[in-house]
Design a protein around this motif. Structure first.
Motif, PDB file in Angstrom:
ATOM      1  N   ARG A  61      -3.883  -0.005  12.422  1.00 54.05           N
ATOM      2  CA  ARG A  61      -4.533  -0.805  11.400  1.00 54.05           C
ATOM      3  C   ARG A  61      -5.561  -1.749  12.023  1.00 54.05           C
ATOM      4  N   ASP A 113      -3.761  -3.001  -5.704  1.00 56.81           N
ATOM      5  CA  ASP A 113      -3.178  -3.619  -4.518  1.00 56.81           C
ATOM      6  C   ASP A 113      -3.812  -5.008  -4.363  1.00 56.81           C
ATOM      7  N   THR A 148       0.837  -1.201   0.000  1.00 54.07           N
ATOM      8  CA  THR A 148       0.000   0.000   0.000  1.00 54.07           C
ATOM      9  C   THR A 148       0.873   1.251   0.000  1.00 54.07           C
TER      10      THR A 148
HETATM   11 MG   LIG Z   1      -1.991  -3.005   2.247  1.00 56.06          MG
END
Ligand SMILES: [Mg+2]
Ligand SMILES: Nc1ncnc2c1ncn2[C@@H]1O[C@H](COP(=O)(O)OP(=O)(O)O)[C@@H](O)[C@H]1O
Length: 221
Positions: free
Chosen positions: A157, A100, A22
């Motif tokens: 995250r 991605d 990413t």
């Molecule tokens: Mg990622």
């Protein structure tokens, strides 16, 4: 390298968790944008509302009973919808699409690591993809312990179902990618992801530049 029936470029990034996909993809997109290129960045599973909903089902930590084939079919369904709604129209307009994760993730994760078999997973994906394969795939290769360590250090995250997998699973994913890179040398380029993301981005840029006349023409204009 590819059929030139579509004016755009379809570039996918692959690799294990925390490889830096990413991050490096965003940097590559910025580089290309600065050169005035039309870039679309997207991700799998997701990228459009229907596929984001499927992603939610796949990654929900409470879905502990999900069958491996169900999971593979859901990924393929999300992939199909994302291609039709977003990737193919962008390619037809001449955009550079940076995605991605794509089919190699299904082959490495579900096919190899979960043991469904790469051939079986390819069959359902062949149906989903039809004939839209990437022009170039960058495999950001990282030792899973380093990749997972990067993620653990970043507590912002979301925790998802795959994070619960054991290290052995992530080692098997890496093995799956290695096998794919060996089988598809004309498409898949391995990049050592154990380096700063700036270096990863530069390598990707240089490879695109070296490989494709069309890309050279566009980046120099
Ligand atoms: Mg990622
Ligand atoms: N090349 C790199 N070197 C060190 N840390 C990185 C690098 N690329 C990304 N990171 C950090 O590692 C974590 C995972 O990066 P991310 O780009 O989300 O990886 P991926 O998308 O492959 O899972 C983030 O905290 C990010 O800031």
């Amino acid at each position: 390298m590819t059929d030139r029936q579509r004016p755009g470029w379809f570039i996918t990034l692959e690799g294990g968790e925390g490889a830096g996909k990413t991050t490096a993809m965003q940097q590559l997109a910025d580089s290309l944008n600065r050169r005035g290129l039309d870039v679309v960045i997207t991700r799998e599973p997701g990228g459009i509302p229907i596929a984001e909903k499927i992603r939610h089902i796949i990654l929900d930590p409470s879905h502990t009973t999900m069958d491996a084939r169900t999971e593979a079919l859901l990924y393929a369904a999300a992939r199909r919808q994302h291609l039709v709604e977003k990737v193919i129209p962008a390619l037809q307009k001449g955009a550079i699409v940076l995605c991605d994760r794509f089919v190699d993730s299904s082959l490495a994760y579900q096919g190899h690591a979960r043991g469904l078999g790469m051939d079986a997973v390819w069959e359902i994906n062949r149906f989903a993809i039809h004939d839209t394969m990437p022009d170039v795939t960058f495999w950001l290769d990282i030792d899973p312990e380093i990749g997972l360590g990067r993620i653990a250090a970043n507590d912002t995250r979301e925790f998802n179902r795959l994070d619960q997998e054991q290290l052995a699973f992530h080692l098997a994913v890496r093995e799956g990618y290695a096998r794919l890179a060996e089988q598809h040398q004309e498409r898949i380029v391995r990049i050592d992801a154990n380096q700063p993301s700036e270096g990863i981005k530069r390598q990707m840029f240089d490879i695109l530049y070296e490989r494709t006349q069309d890309f050279r023409v566009r980046t120099c204009k």
